[in-house]
Design a protein around this motif. Sequence first.
Motif, PDB file in Angstrom:
ATOM      1  N   MET A   1      -8.262  -4.852  -2.291  1.00  8.21           N
ATOM      2  CA  MET A   1      -6.734  -4.429  -2.539  1.00  8.21           C
ATOM      3  C   MET A   1      -6.578  -3.917  -3.381  1.00  8.21           C
ATOM      4  O   MET A   1      -7.057  -4.998  -4.972  1.00  8.21           O
ATOM      5  N   PRO A   2      -6.400  -2.799  -3.833  1.00  7.05           N
ATOM      6  CA  PRO A   2      -5.739  -2.203  -4.904  1.00  7.05           C
ATOM      7  C   PRO A   2      -5.201  -3.042  -6.129  1.00  7.05           C
ATOM      8  O   PRO A   2      -4.022  -3.325  -5.974  1.00  7.05           O
ATOM      9  N   PHE A   3      -5.695  -3.005  -7.319  1.00  3.02           N
ATOM     10  CA  PHE A   3      -5.364  -3.497  -8.384  1.00  3.02           C
ATOM     11  C   PHE A   3      -5.589  -5.099  -8.478  1.00  3.02           C
ATOM     12  O   PHE A   3      -5.977  -5.681  -9.000  1.00  3.02           O
ATOM     13  N   LEU A   4      -5.171  -5.376  -6.789  1.00  5.04           N
ATOM     14  CA  LEU A   4      -5.547  -7.273  -6.784  1.00  5.04           C
ATOM     15  C   LEU A   4      -6.837  -7.723  -7.200  1.00  5.04           C
ATOM     16  O   LEU A   4      -7.430  -8.807  -7.423  1.00  5.04           O
TER      17      LEU A   4
ATOM     18  N   ILE B   1       0.302  -1.497   0.093  1.00  2.00           N
ATOM     19  CA  ILE B   1       0.193  -0.010   0.099  1.00  2.00           C
ATOM     20  C   ILE B   1       0.789   1.475   0.165  1.00  2.00           C
ATOM     21  O   ILE B   1       0.527   2.157  -0.523  1.00  2.00           O
ATOM     22  N   ASP B   2       1.625   1.200   0.858  1.00  2.00           N
ATOM     23  CA  ASP B   2       2.844   2.173   0.900  1.00  2.00           C
ATOM     24  C   ASP B   2       3.339   2.847  -0.785  1.00  2.00           C
ATOM     25  O   ASP B   2       3.164   4.050  -0.847  1.00  2.00           O
ATOM     26  N   VAL B   3       3.405   1.768  -1.054  1.00  2.00           N
ATOM     27  CA  VAL B   3       4.665   2.296  -2.578  1.00  2.00           C
ATOM     28  C   VAL B   3       3.709   2.575  -3.472  1.00  2.00           C
ATOM     29  O   VAL B   3       3.823   2.873  -4.489  1.00  2.00           O
ATOM     30  N   ILE B   4       2.541   1.687  -3.755  1.00  2.00           N
ATOM     31  CA  ILE B   4       1.505   1.821  -4.593  1.00  2.00           C
ATOM     32  C   ILE B   4       1.396   3.518  -4.724  1.00  2.00           C
ATOM     33  O   ILE B   4       1.083   4.529  -5.251  1.00  2.00           O
ATOM     34  N   ARG B   5       1.085   4.387  -2.952  1.00  2.00           N
ATOM     35  CA  ARG B   5       0.307   5.224  -3.251  1.00  2.00           C
ATOM     36  C   ARG B   5       1.516   6.452  -3.103  1.00  2.00           C
ATOM     37  O   ARG B   5       1.843   7.861  -3.949  1.00  2.00           O
TER      38      ARG B   5
ATOM     39  N   SER C   1       0.808  -7.041  -9.904  1.00  2.00           N
ATOM     40  CA  SER C   1       1.691  -8.278  -9.348  1.00  2.00           C
ATOM     41  C   SER C   1       2.474  -8.012  -9.398  1.00  2.00           C
ATOM     42  O   SER C   1       3.826  -8.278  -8.650  1.00  2.00           O
ATOM     43  N   MET C   2       3.075  -6.915 -10.513  1.00  2.00           N
ATOM     44  CA  MET C   2       4.200  -6.793 -11.342  1.00  2.00           C
ATOM     45  C   MET C   2       4.973  -6.100  -9.565  1.00  2.00           C
ATOM     46  O   MET C   2       6.699  -5.895  -9.655  1.00  2.00           O
ATOM     47  N   ILE C   3       4.495  -4.876  -8.819  1.00  2.00           N
ATOM     48  CA  ILE C   3       4.713  -4.167  -7.635  1.00  2.00           C
ATOM     49  C   ILE C   3       5.444  -5.661  -6.898  1.00  2.00           C
ATOM     50  O   ILE C   3       6.180  -5.618  -6.822  1.00  2.00           O
ATOM     51  N   MET C   4       4.298  -6.186  -6.898  1.00  2.00           N
ATOM     52  CA  MET C   4       4.521  -7.116  -6.328  1.00  2.00           C
ATOM     53  C   MET C   4       6.036  -7.926  -6.363  1.00  2.00           C
ATOM     54  O   MET C   4       6.472  -9.348  -5.183  1.00  2.00           O
ATOM     55  N   VAL C   5       6.347  -8.317  -7.523  1.00  2.00           N
ATOM     56  CA  VAL C   5       6.888  -9.021  -7.808  1.00  2.00           C
ATOM     57  C   VAL C   5       8.642  -8.439  -7.594  1.00  2.00           C
ATOM     58  O   VAL C   5      10.040  -9.164  -7.732  1.00  2.00           O
ATOM     59  N   HIS C   6       8.766  -7.399  -8.165  1.00  2.00           N
ATOM     60  CA  HIS C   6       9.875  -6.145  -8.664  1.00  2.00           C
ATOM     61  C   HIS C   6       9.905  -5.422  -7.465  1.00  2.00           C
ATOM     62  O   HIS C   6      11.667  -4.857  -7.464  1.00  2.00           O
ATOM     63  N   GLY C   7       9.031  -4.621  -6.580  1.00  2.00           N
ATOM     64  CA  GLY C   7       9.489  -4.041  -5.745  1.00  2.00           C
ATOM     65  C   GLY C   7       9.991  -4.301  -4.974  1.00  2.00           C
ATOM     66  O   GLY C   7      10.529  -5.143  -4.703  1.00  2.00           O
ATOM     67  N   ASP C   8      10.497  -2.988  -3.305  1.00  2.00           N
ATOM     68  CA  ASP C   8      11.624  -3.429  -2.755  1.00  2.00           C
ATOM     69  C   ASP C   8      11.334  -2.539  -1.601  1.00  2.00           C
ATOM     70  O   ASP C   8      11.161  -2.029  -1.838  1.00  2.00           O
ATOM     71  N   ASP C   9      12.330  -2.565  -0.717  1.00  2.00           N
ATOM     72  CA  ASP C   9      12.261  -1.678   0.207  1.00  2.00           C
ATOM     73  C   ASP C   9      12.863   0.025  -0.360  1.00  2.00           C
ATOM     74  O   ASP C   9      11.955   0.931   0.706  1.00  2.00           O
ATOM     75  N   ARG C  10      12.879   0.476  -1.023  1.00  2.00           N
ATOM     76  CA  ARG C  10      13.182   1.385  -2.035  1.00  2.00           C
ATOM     77  C   ARG C  10      11.583   1.657  -2.309  1.00  2.00           C
ATOM     78  O   ARG C  10      11.982   3.366  -2.865  1.00  2.00           O
ATOM     79  N   GLY C  11      11.167   0.822  -2.716  1.00  2.00           N
ATOM     80  CA  GLY C  11      10.072   1.419  -3.576  1.00  2.00           C
ATOM     81  C   GLY C  11       9.693   0.922  -4.337  1.00  2.00           C
ATOM     82  O   GLY C  11       9.888  -0.623  -4.803  1.00  2.00           O
TER      83      GLY C  11
END
Lengths: 488, 488
Positions: free
Chosen positions: A152-155, A23-27, A272-282
Amino acid sequence: MADEKKFVKEITPQSEDFSRWYIDVIRKGDLMDYTPVRGCIVFKPDGFELWERIQEAMDRRFKETGHRNAYFPMLIPESFLQKEKEHVEGFNPELPWVTEAAGEKLEERLALRPTSETMIGHMYSQWIHSHRDLPVLINQWANVFRWEKRTMPFLRTSEFLWQEGHTAHATEGEARQETMQMLEIYREVVEQVLAIPVWKGQKTPSERFAGAVETYSIEAMMKDGKAVQAGTSHYLGENFAKGFDIKFLDRDNQLKYVHTTSWGTSTRLIGSMIMVHGDDRGLALPPRVAPTQVVMIPVGPVKLREKVMERFDPLFDDLQAAGVRVRADLREETPGWKFNEWEMRGVPLRLEIGPRDVDKGEVVLARRDTGEKMAVAIDQAVEKIGELLEEIQENMFQKALSFRNDHSHLHINTLEELKGHITRAEKEAKVAGWVLAGWCGEDACESKVKEETKFTSRNIPFEPPVTKETCIACGQKAQHTVWFSRAY
Amino acid sequence: MADEKKFVKEITPQSEDFSRWYIDVIRKGDLMDYTPVRGCIVFKPDGFELWERIQEAMDRRFKETGHRNAYFPMLIPESFLQKEKEHVEGFNPELPWVTEAAGEKLEERLALRPTSETMIGHMYSQWIHSHRDLPVLINQWANVFRWEKRTMPFLRTSEFLWQEGHTAHATEGEARQETMQMLEIYREVVEQVLAIPVWKGQKTPSERFAGAVETYSIEAMMKDGKAVQAGTSHYLGENFAKGFDIKFLDRDNQLKYVHTTSWGTSTRLIGSMIMVHGDDRGLALPPRVAPTQVVMIPVGPVKLREKVMERFDPLFDDLQAAGVRVRADLREETPGWKFNEWEMRGVPLRLEIGPRDVDKGEVVLARRDTGEKMAVAIDQAVEKIGELLEEIQENMFQKALSFRNDHSHLHINTLEELKGHITRAEKEAKVAGWVLAGWCGEDACESKVKEETKFTSRNIPFEPPVTKETCIACGQKAQHTVWFSRAY
């Protein structure tokens, strides 16, 4: 500005709470916003552009394989939904209904489409009469509605965007071939464009689309080890043909039911793409879908900015002319703040130029995927950037593939072992991942796994990494080798 | 086949019944179909492809002018609609309502969006805080609903597809400039891509969008002389900013309301294009939007077909490689039947090759717009076809322009003259067309014209062909020169 700096710092670490991280990274990545309508989100421009690139990649392939787009009504009469028994049972609990219009109560309630097999089935029954009318190969880009409890947003949202292909064929063989062809197109786009490795496979009967004879899926592993069903392709047999009386006169002069298929992918691909590639930097966006592929940031003292801009501006133009999606950040904030900001937004490449770089005839490139920084001669920058974007795309896929393989467990053979594995993972705050398990084919065994572990069957992969001999639940001979995991 | 041949013959002549002609050509041209849902149609692939080409042309220009696409929820809470008084009065009578979802009655009714100013206004109030957040330049491609009593395929349907741009600006000047910029983009696409000449102008207050300060439109003349409003662009002033509390802190540290605009075009453009270019032989599609630009038909005795196909196939490939949307009709029907069929479907160019053409190294080209047939050397065919498609595009525009000018009446000065003109046209079964009239600016005079003639004000053209001195209704000094006509 101070506020925004704090925002960046405020991304919850994945290891602490993956859902909050998401939620943090998508917002903060400005991809979406909540709305006052339950479970409905706004796809903001950066979020929507991801969808536009997915659409582009899918649509081109649909057309290359002979499909054409059309548009069918969104409102579906209640009586239509009743015509395929399993279908109505599957979707009825989630439907929103229009009951009045223009000041009058409607005689028959109209559902907001959850999917369009029924409306399209009705129309196909009007259009298809002879073998010469077949195949019908139609796709639709549309909004659909499923009023689910947990969103859940997008999902999983009450309204979402998708494409739904609907085809009708003279023979079972041709329809089954179509089902497989579209599944392969989904795999190709999701792996090559979104850099998400997937398993192609068959759903177990309990996980089938309501009304389908067979459902096939591509399944992807998120960084918390949970699965997302990233696309499905259904062989519907004669089920909808019978429900809607879609018959044709075949070459042999016999009146026959058509065989239909349907297949869909949706805006959940963005999640899905966000949850596969994102990390603690965003966020981390694969170059092929990133709205901005390269962000250019001038650095060094402001009084030397003019000198920098003399090289900066032509390079910006050159990159744009080369078809690179480039953006210049000339705001007043510090370079450090901007670096964080664009890392957080997932831009694959950052380009810095300062006065010393100008003296040396160089620029500095920094990769989002590896963190690597390198100096590149300015007159080779355009070419190098083109190469790097390809390299990043490939590297992101390989990283995701390694992650998936590292968290795919192939040697768990009993329910006790599985429970132990899950408990251990929880205790050590590790990702439990997926388990490849044997299954005897009985619904009861599949249910038992679900009840006792919350792991559900994802699919029966066409090419499992190993073949399992015994059912994980009952120990009898396995009929299938199945991926099990928690899922979104 | 006999049946289909009859179909072609069965197009009602325009002069006999224009509405029936319209329905005949869109159904026989396979552009749409009716559905069991009141006023909702299916956009069949050939109809939808026209929309895809319009989308392409619009979307490119929106992006070139700095707009980005987003997607907002389709369901609008009733309380949102109440926030702009004129807006709710304008749209309320046409709204369909969702009152229940997932088995429960909703606490607040949700409207299917008729347009999205309210939802977007609400979101903008969350997003806009500072002058640095402005301008916001967003467009949305979406389905919308207006439950109207009388529907007509493409032109007025309960559900239709459109784009709606919504922008917010710091100043009135900037917002007004945006309104004009988008109107000009509409003119450009409609004239250059759809080959429909339009008048740009301002709507009279009675014809304004509900909630707008000013509405501007492009207006097109159909072949029955009636008008279609082909696109609108609204300057909304601070109306929605006040309704939804969209304020920003300006550079001067004052809190101010934003100035908003909205602008839209819809699938009614498809209907307009058909009514502008079609004739008694069927559809006529401008090359830039035609799904098929060239249809290739082999002619001559079947026993010589092989010889023909030796030239036919490579030419087909060459045309496709040159980016021409070409289709080969190799069905068993007679050439004559096929000629009729493709004329009826509006394909701009037909290409015939027979054995004698092969001997002469020629092909025959037949234009849909002029009926002209010409022999062309086969090795120059690709180039010639490219030129001809451009020529046809331009010629279709010029023909439509001539028609419009021939049916635009500039010298009618009183209501009596107008009534006489209309009566005469009816008696002689001629197109009454449009009348350019002076107007004093009073609603009562505009209403009087409408009541007594069914002619409504279309717009106040920015560049009227002549300037009128006296009001057509009251004879007082004219404030405006206005197009009046019957309209869809």
